[in-house]
Design a protein around this motif. Sequence first.
Motif, mmCIF file in Angstrom:
data_model
loop_
_atom_site.group_PDB
_atom_site.id
_atom_site.type_symbol
_atom_site.label_atom_id
_atom_site.label_comp_id
_atom_site.label_asym_id
_atom_site.label_seq_id
_atom_site.Cartn_x
_atom_site.Cartn_y
_atom_site.Cartn_z
ATOM 1 N N LEU A 214 -82.174 58.653 -48.553
ATOM 2 C CA LEU A 214 -80.838 59.241 -48.443
ATOM 3 C C LEU A 214 -80.491 59.814 -49.806
ATOM 4 C CD1 LEU A 214 -78.985 56.391 -46.483
ATOM 5 C CD2 LEU A 214 -80.469 58.202 -45.606
ATOM 6 N N GLY A 215 -80.185 61.091 -49.860
ATOM 7 C CA GLY A 215 -79.997 61.671 -51.183
ATOM 8 C C GLY A 215 -79.121 62.900 -51.220
ATOM 9 N N LEU A 216 -79.088 63.486 -52.410
ATOM 10 C CA LEU A 216 -78.375 64.730 -52.698
ATOM 11 C C LEU A 216 -79.336 65.580 -53.525
ATOM 12 C CD1 LEU A 216 -75.602 66.276 -52.626
ATOM 13 C CD2 LEU A 216 -75.135 65.207 -54.842
ATOM 14 N N TRP A 217 -79.565 66.815 -53.153
ATOM 15 C CA TRP A 217 -80.654 67.602 -53.732
ATOM 16 C C TRP A 217 -80.522 67.834 -55.230
ATOM 17 C CZ3 TRP A 217 -80.085 72.617 -55.804
ATOM 18 C CH2 TRP A 217 -78.827 73.219 -55.624
ATOM 19 N N THR A 218 -79.296 67.781 -55.771
ATOM 20 C CA THR A 218 -79.103 68.007 -57.213
ATOM 21 C C THR A 218 -79.119 66.722 -58.037
ATOM 22 O OG1 THR A 218 -76.702 67.873 -56.953
ATOM 23 C CG2 THR A 218 -77.706 70.063 -56.777
ATOM 24 N N SER A 219 -79.088 65.574 -57.393
ATOM 25 C CA SER A 219 -78.957 64.308 -58.119
ATOM 26 C C SER A 219 -80.228 63.983 -58.909
ATOM 27 C CB SER A 219 -78.665 63.167 -57.140
ATOM 28 O OG SER A 219 -78.809 61.908 -57.783
ATOM 29 N N PRO A 220 -80.126 63.790 -60.225
ATOM 30 C CA PRO A 220 -81.306 63.401 -61.013
ATOM 31 C C PRO A 220 -81.914 62.083 -60.527
ATOM 32 C CG PRO A 220 -79.445 63.971 -62.435
ATOM 33 C CD PRO A 220 -78.907 63.883 -61.049
ATOM 34 N N PHE A 221 -81.093 61.235 -59.974
ATOM 35 C CA PHE A 221 -81.539 59.902 -59.560
ATOM 36 C C PHE A 221 -82.293 59.964 -58.227
ATOM 37 C CE2 PHE A 221 -77.373 59.938 -61.652
ATOM 38 C CZ PHE A 221 -77.777 59.501 -62.897
ATOM 39 N N VAL A 222 -81.886 60.882 -57.365
ATOM 40 C CA VAL A 222 -82.616 61.113 -56.116
ATOM 41 C C VAL A 222 -83.927 61.833 -56.410
ATOM 42 C CG1 VAL A 222 -82.566 62.303 -53.896
ATOM 43 C CG2 VAL A 222 -80.506 61.147 -54.746
ATOM 44 N N ILE A 223 -83.869 62.810 -57.304
ATOM 45 C CA ILE A 223 -85.059 63.600 -57.636
ATOM 46 C C ILE A 223 -86.176 62.710 -58.166
ATOM 47 C CG2 ILE A 223 -85.933 65.365 -59.221
ATOM 48 C CD1 ILE A 223 -83.142 66.714 -58.959
ATOM 49 N N ARG A 224 -85.833 61.751 -59.018
ATOM 50 C CA ARG A 224 -86.877 60.885 -59.581
ATOM 51 C C ARG A 224 -87.552 60.029 -58.510
ATOM 52 N NH1 ARG A 224 -82.850 57.109 -63.192
ATOM 53 N NH2 ARG A 224 -82.805 59.084 -64.317
ATOM 54 N N VAL A 225 -86.782 59.608 -57.513
ATOM 55 C CA VAL A 225 -87.363 58.831 -56.417
ATOM 56 C C VAL A 225 -88.342 59.687 -55.625
ATOM 57 C CG1 VAL A 225 -86.854 57.662 -54.234
ATOM 58 C CG2 VAL A 225 -85.419 57.236 -56.239
ATOM 59 N N ARG A 226 -87.968 60.913 -55.336
ATOM 60 C CA ARG A 226 -88.834 61.815 -54.574
ATOM 61 C C ARG A 226 -90.096 62.152 -55.377
ATOM 62 N NH1 ARG A 226 -85.531 66.662 -51.958
ATOM 63 N NH2 ARG A 226 -87.432 66.677 -50.669
ATOM 64 N N ILE A 227 -89.960 62.267 -56.688
ATOM 65 C CA ILE A 227 -91.126 62.528 -57.540
ATOM 66 C C ILE A 227 -92.131 61.391 -57.434
ATOM 67 C CG2 ILE A 227 -91.875 62.633 -59.960
ATOM 68 C CD1 ILE A 227 -89.297 64.264 -60.508
ATOM 69 N N VAL A 228 -91.660 60.164 -57.497
ATOM 70 C CA VAL A 228 -92.572 59.010 -57.447
ATOM 71 C C VAL A 228 -93.190 58.864 -56.056
ATOM 72 C CG1 VAL A 228 -92.640 56.487 -57.535
ATOM 73 C CG2 VAL A 228 -91.555 57.780 -59.373
ATOM 74 N N LEU A 229 -92.442 59.145 -55.008
ATOM 75 C CA LEU A 229 -93.028 59.127 -53.663
ATOM 76 C C LEU A 229 -94.132 60.174 -53.551
ATOM 77 C CD1 LEU A 229 -89.797 58.685 -51.510
ATOM 78 C CD2 LEU A 229 -91.666 57.031 -51.729
ATOM 79 N N ASN A 230 -93.895 61.344 -54.142
ATOM 80 C CA ASN A 230 -94.947 62.370 -54.164
ATOM 81 C C ASN A 230 -96.143 61.915 -54.987
ATOM 82 O OD1 ASN A 230 -93.314 64.018 -52.617
ATOM 83 N ND2 ASN A 230 -92.642 65.297 -54.325
ATOM 84 N N LEU A 231 -95.871 61.261 -56.113
ATOM 85 C CA LEU A 231 -96.942 60.769 -56.979
ATOM 86 C C LEU A 231 -97.835 59.782 -56.235
ATOM 87 C CD1 LEU A 231 -98.092 60.690 -59.910
ATOM 88 C CD2 LEU A 231 -96.550 58.764 -60.328
#
Length: 346
Positions: free
Chosen positions: A129-146
Motif C-alpha cells: 500500500l503506497g503513494l508513488w511519490t513517497s520516498p518511504f514507499v519507493i525504498r520498499v519497492r526497490i528492495v522487493l525488486n532487488l
Amino acid sequence: MHAMRAMPKHTRRACLFVKVAYLLVFYLTQTYPLLFLLAVAAAPRDEGEQRLQTKAIICSSAEPQPTRQDGQVQMHKSGEREKNKTKQVTRHCSHLYLSIYKAHWTVDERERERERALAMAGADDLKVLGLWTSPFVIRVRIVLNLKGLAYEYVEDDLSNKSALLLSSNPVHKTVPVLLHAGRPVNESQIILQYIDEVWAGTGPAVLPRDPYERAAARFWAAYIDDKVKSAWLGMLFECRDEGERAEAVARAGEALGTLEGALRGKPFFGGDGVGFVDAVLGGYLGWFGAVGRIIGRRLIDPAKTPLLAAWEDRFRAADVAKGVVPDDVDKMLAFLETLLANYYSK
C-alpha cells in the motif's frame, strides 16, 4: 521414585549420568541428533562397566579370594546379573529421553516448516500500500525488486485513506504497508529488514551479513532519515519563504557531504551492488530532482560531492530503480502544487 530407590546405587548413578548427558547434548547440539544418540549409547555403558570393575576390585581387596570353584561361578553370575540390570535400566532411560527429544525435535521442525511454507506462499501473496511519490514507499519497492519478488502495488489516496490502509496501520495511518499473506508490516526500514530476513535465500542480501557492517548500515540509514528527511521536509513542505528554503538546502548539503565520506571507495553503499543504505537514500531521488528544478542546480552537487553524484547516476540507472524512482520532474512539481493547495485549504 520408589523403584529408583530400590535400584542398586551404581545403577541409580548410571541413570543420573544419562540424564546429565542428555541435557548437555540436547541444549548444546539440538541440530545434531546423531551426536545425541552416540553420547547416550556410549557413555552409560562405559560408566556401568567401570563401576562394576571398581566394585570387583574393592571386593577382591577387602575379602579373601574364594577357593572353591562353585564360589567363583556364583560371583561371576552375580556380576553378570548386575551388569544386565544396569544395561536394562540404561536402555530404558535412553529410550525415554530419546522419545522426549524426538517430540521436541518434531515440534521445532513443524514450526520451521510452517514458516517456510508461509514464506513460499507469501511470495505470491505480497501487496504494497503506497503513494508513488513517497520516498518511504519507493525504498520498499526497490528492495522487493532487488529480491526479485512479485507483488501487487496498491496506490492509496492519503486525502481519503482506504479502509484497508486504516485497518493495516491503525497507529500511524500512513504508507507504506507491506501485506504478507494478509499480515501487515509497517514502517519502511522495518519492512526492508523483514523482507531481507524472510527471503534470506532469495536474491542479494539487503543488509550485510557481517554484524559490524550490518550495524554500520543501520546507523547510516538512521542518519539519512534524521538529517536528510528533515531537510527534505524543510525544502518542500515546511518553508514559508525562500530564506527558509535556502536554509533547508544548506542542511541537506551538509548531510550529503557527510554521506560522501561514508561512500568513499565504493560504487554503492552496499559495496558492489545496491543495499540497505542505497535503498533508503535512493527513495529521495525523485524529490531531489524537483528540488533541483526549484533551486536551479542539482541538490547532489558534482562539484561538492562528486562521489555521491556519481552514485546517484549509477543508482538511477540500476534495474531495481527503473519505473520506481520518479524521473518526471514536471509531474512531481504538479503533485507538490496539488498537495500544498490541499494542505493550506484545510
